[in-house]
Write an enzyme that holds these catalytic residues in place. Structure first.
Site, PDB file in Angstrom:
ATOM      1  CG  ASP A  20       0.156   7.584   1.471  1.00  0.00           C
ATOM      2  OD1 ASP A  20       0.126   8.297   2.736  1.00  0.00           O
ATOM      3  OD2 ASP A  20       0.926   7.951   0.979  1.00  0.00           O
ATOM      4  CD  GLU A  45       6.199   6.423   2.914  1.00  0.00           C
ATOM      5  OE1 GLU A  45       5.627   6.984   1.973  1.00  0.00           O
ATOM      6  OE2 GLU A  45       6.266   7.199   4.138  1.00  0.00           O
ATOM      7  CD  GLU A  74       2.292  10.127   5.281  1.00  0.00           C
ATOM      8  OE1 GLU A  74       2.828   9.586   4.510  1.00  0.00           O
ATOM      9  OE2 GLU A  74       1.128  10.685   4.758  1.00  0.00           O
ATOM     10  CD  GLU A 114       2.827   4.148   3.071  1.00  0.00           C
ATOM     11  OE1 GLU A 114       2.740   5.248   2.306  1.00  0.00           O
ATOM     12  OE2 GLU A 114       3.226   3.980   4.184  1.00  0.00           O
ATOM     13  CG  ASN A 171       4.034   5.707  -1.304  1.00  0.00           C
ATOM     14  OD1 ASN A 171       2.985   6.239  -0.537  1.00  0.00           O
ATOM     15  ND2 ASN A 171       5.226   5.924  -0.534  1.00  0.00           N
TER      16      ASN A 171
END
Length: 837
Positions: free
Chosen positions: A726, A609, A783, A696, A664
């Protein structure tokens, strides 16, 4: 004295008998006595008894033709731009000949029963005098600019008639002595001058047919009255001793000459008539063209002779609400009632004058007037243009209104607000009173625009303005400062609690449902500053209220906060960060950090990520929790997000292993125009396969515009890109979102993972999400895994993927070179044992 004519006796027979008697009996005393019986003739006796009435009528007819010809030719002289002197000479000649012919035809009609003849030289002199003096009179009447010029010119013409007549009488030879009655002579001269003066004034006053006929009639009367009054002043006493000169013209020859002159006058009359007809036809055509032209004009046009309206165009008739026929002939004062403005209009030709027009129903309309002089039908006229100022006045009023009001809501705008706030500060400073300033900002309004469109957003703003205005009392002012920002000035505040009550009332006033916009989606945050404690002038007061507003928005929105001293530093810091963030990309201050995502059971790395970092030259490392919200609120996230996407894809495309890269994407990016096309061009440009890119998004991004978000996600899926939800469990309607949107993966928020050993509810939620993922066939990634205990819990519950500090802190990609190459595919042995245990 002349003996009376016996009834039925011819004049020539009487003359022959008289000659016979004189020759045969010169010394006969009885004949002398009979000659003494002739008496002086009166004017009436002169016309009736001593004139041939048929020739008198002919003289009057010639005189009338000559007068009408003179009037028409004078008008032609006035209209002519060229050859005015030549036409003036023609007019003088025709009129002079007419006066001369009238005199001598009348003299032919006179029958004194005595031998008569005419002196050649004096006869010619009388004709020249008639032409010359008539020309001088016409010139004075036409060429002079003075208002009395027609009177003077007519009097000169009358004098010319007298000079011609008495010169012609001097040319008259008769076998007798001629005596004059001085009183009648003076009367004849005075009549000719006065009536002649009046004739040219009337004839030249206007170019109408009535004026021409009346002028010709008066000129005819001037000639005839003078002639027959002067003839009445003559007394002839026969004298046989007087012998006519041999060089004189006999009456018969004079008759031929007069006939020729009369014929010339008739020809000139025909020429003058044809000129008049042609000129009338030209004037009619010109009038028609001018009327068509003026009717096509937007402004109202009025043609005036002095103050009398001669004609108007259709625009003026429409302006007054009447027909042209109802207006023509009226005074201009009936429409422009302000006498001073009328005087100014004609005193300053060509200058615009604003006044009011009284229309047909009596109402007053604002107009702008401009007057000019034109030559119309041979005379100067005034043309007045009327420009309707209603549209301009309305536009000016609208401009003045818009200069101080917001066009959408009708509230006062920033300009008006600034003036009012400055005035209230001055008043409260003198009165030593307290006042309050409330700054309002709408929460969630951008979502309304994005989801429901700008038209709905405008209606929401109008509705909000109406609701807020209904709360205020007299003296308080609500203004729209721009966008979704409002401000309220509340003067005469005695207690901060009073302002707090107003703020509570304002917050409650926004509970509504507008055009399907759910109640609660739009709220208002309020910042309050008090004068003089929070600011001594407008700038300080606004800054304090803005700082309080920022605190209200950061502490939950939909609330209000009073200004506190510490807030000023916070708002200044935020603005400084936003300012520096705008140049962060260009200054290479931004960088990417990568965090591994691995299999829970084997420790094999599946991907990374990508996370954004900002290293400021003076601030150092700025936390994402500080600058990311500012970037989203300011819109800078669009530019920064594009940079992140390009850099991450470019980096991932260089890896030897086909690992996924998770990026993201904010709600603003997802609903922006051209986002899918940008992703496509980025993938094409970096040669990164679409299946390696994972986007995400948070659940918050989905509620901004669900339909648009769904379309965007479907198009991204069509490219082959993977979609992950997310922070699952922290947003709105999570289960319905999983069903409605095409997600490929679920990410459990770190707040749940870090509480699995301390909070049974959190552990239950994690188990439920993992079970939900298995039921939907969606992989679940956890996460924020930081301890081996958390990893062991996830392994026992069947979680397949995880990321967190336990697997590796976010770091530059250079620190993960072994993982992105073929050398190492799994994490260290310690992690694998923790997962196996």
């Amino acid at each position: 004295m002349m003996p009376p004519r016996h009834s039925g006796e011819r004049p020539d027979a009487t003359f022959q008998n008289l000659r016979f008697k004189q020759a045969s009996r010169v010394r006969d005393i009885a004949a002398a006595v009979r000659l003494q019986r002739f008496v002086m003739l009166t004017v009436y006796d002169c016309i009736v008894s001593e004139h041939d009435l048929s020739l008198v009528a002919l003289a009057a007819l010639v005189c009338a033709l000559a007068s009408l010809t003179a009037v028409n030719l004078m008008h032609h002289v006035r209209r002519s731009d060229r050859s005015r002197i030549a036409w003036l000479g023609i007019a003088a000649a025709s009129t002079g000949f007419g006066i001369w012919a009238t005199h001598f035809i009348a003299m032919l009609a006179f029958s004194p029963s005595l031998p008569t003849a005419y002196n050649v030289i004096l006869t010619v002199v009388s004709l020249v005098a008639a032409v010359a003096l008539t020309g001088i009179g016409f010139g004075a009447a036409l060429l002079a600019k003075h208002a009395a010029a027609p009177w003077l010119g007519g009097a000169l013409v009358g004098g010319g008639i007298a000079v011609m007549h008495y010169t012609g009488m001097a040319a008259f030879e008769v076998a007798g002595t001629v005596a004059w009655d001085r009183a009648l002579v003076a009367a004849s001269i005075l009549l000719g001058a006065l009536i002649g003066a009046a004739s040219l004034f009337v004839a030249l006053r206007t170019s109408s047919l009535h004026a021409k006929l009346m002028g010709a009639l008066l000129l005819t009367l001037a000639i005839c009255s003078h002639h027959f009054t002067a003839m009445g002043a003559v007394a002839i006493t026969p004298d046989p001793s007087i012998v006519l000169s041999a060089s004189s013209i006999r009456t018969e020859w004079l008759a031929i000459g007069v006939a020729f002159v009369s014929l010339a006058i008739l020809l000139l009359a025909v020429v003058a008539l044809s000129l008049d007809i042609r000129e009338r036809r030209r004037a009619s055509l010109e009038m028609e063209r001018m009327r068509d032209l003026t009717d096509a004009a937007v402004e109202g046009l009025v043609l005036c002779d002095g103050n009398t309206i001669v004609t108007v165009n259709q625009s003026f008739a429409q302006l007054t609400g009447l027909t042209s026929e109802q207006i023509v002939g009226q005074s201009l004062a009936a429409w422009i009632t302000d006498g001073s403005k009328r005087d100014k209009l004609f005193a300053s030709l060509g200058q615009a004058v604003e006044t009011e027009l009284r229309n047909g129903d009596g109402t007053l309309l604002p107009v702008e007037l401009i007057a000019r002089q034109i030559n119309y039908n041979g005379a100067l006229h005034n043309v007045v243009a009327f420009r309707d100022l209603r549209d301009r006045r309305n536009a000016e009023a609208k401009i003045r209104y818009l200069a101080h009001h917001d066009p959408l809501t009708g509230l006062d705008n920033r300009t008006s607000f600034d003036h009012r706030l400055d005035r209230e500060i001055r008043l409260n400073r003198r009165a030593k009173r307290q006042m309050a300033l409330l700054c309002l900002d709408l929460d969630g309004f951008k979502e309304v625009n994005d989801i429901y469109g700008h038209a709905t957003g405008d209606r929401v703003l109008q509705d909000i303005a109406k609701h807020l205005s209904s709360v205020l009392v007299d003296g308080q002012m609500l203004a729209r400062l721009g966008g979704d920002e409002f401000a309220i000035i509340a003067p005469h505040v005695t207690d901060p609690a009073q302002v707090g009550h107003l703020a509570d009332t304002l917050l409650r006033s926004l509970k509504w449902d507008q055009d399907g916009v759910p109640a609660g989606l739009v709220s208002v945050s309020i910042g309050i500053a008090l004068y003089p404690s929070d600011g001594k002038d407008r700038t300080e007061l606004l800054s304090s209220a803005d700082a309080a507003l920022y605190r209200a928005k950061t502490e939950g929105k939909g609330t209000y906060r009073f200004f506190e001293a510490a807030m000023g530093a916070q708002i200044r810091e935020r603005r400084s960060i936003e300012h520096d963030l705008r140049s962060a990309v260009a200054n290479n201050e931004l960088s990417l950090a990568y965090q591994p995502q691995a299999q829970v059971d084997t420790g094999e790395v599946n991907g990374f990520e990508v996370l954004l970092r900002w290293t400021h030259p003076t601030r150092g490392n700025v936390p994402p929790s500080v600058f990311i919200p500012i970037a989203e609120e300011s819109g800078l996230i669009l530019k920064i997000g594009e940079w992140v996407m390009r850099q991450a894809c470019r980096e991932a495309a260089t890896w030897m292993r086909p690992l996924t890269i998770a990026v993201n994407v904010s709600a603003l990016q997802l609903t922006s125009d051209g986002f899918v096309e940008f992703v496509q061009s980025t993938l094409d440009g970096t040669k990164l396969p679409p299946e390696r890119l994972e986007i995400e998004i948070t659940e918050t991004a989905l509620i901004r515009d669900p339909n648009r978000a769904l379309q965007t996600l479907q198009r991204l899926k069509a490219l082959g890109v993977n979609i992950a939800m997310d922070d699952f469990g922290t947003g709105y309607s999570s289960l319905s979102n999983l069903r409605a949107f095409p997600f490929d993966k679920i990410k459990i928020d770190r707040s749940f993972i870090q509480s699995v050993h301390t909070n049974p509810q959190a552990a239950a939620i994690v188990r439920a999400v993992l079970g939900l993922g298995r039921g939907l066939g969606l992989p679940v990634i956890a996460e924020g895994v930081e301890t081996s205990e958390e990893l062991r819990f996830l392994g026992l519950e069947g979680c397949t993927e995880a990321q967190g500090y336990l697997f590796g802190r976010p770091a530059p990609i250079q620190e993960f070179v072994p993982l992105i190459s073929h050398n190492v595919v799994v994490l260290p042995q310690a992690l694998r044992r923790a997962a196996a245990d």
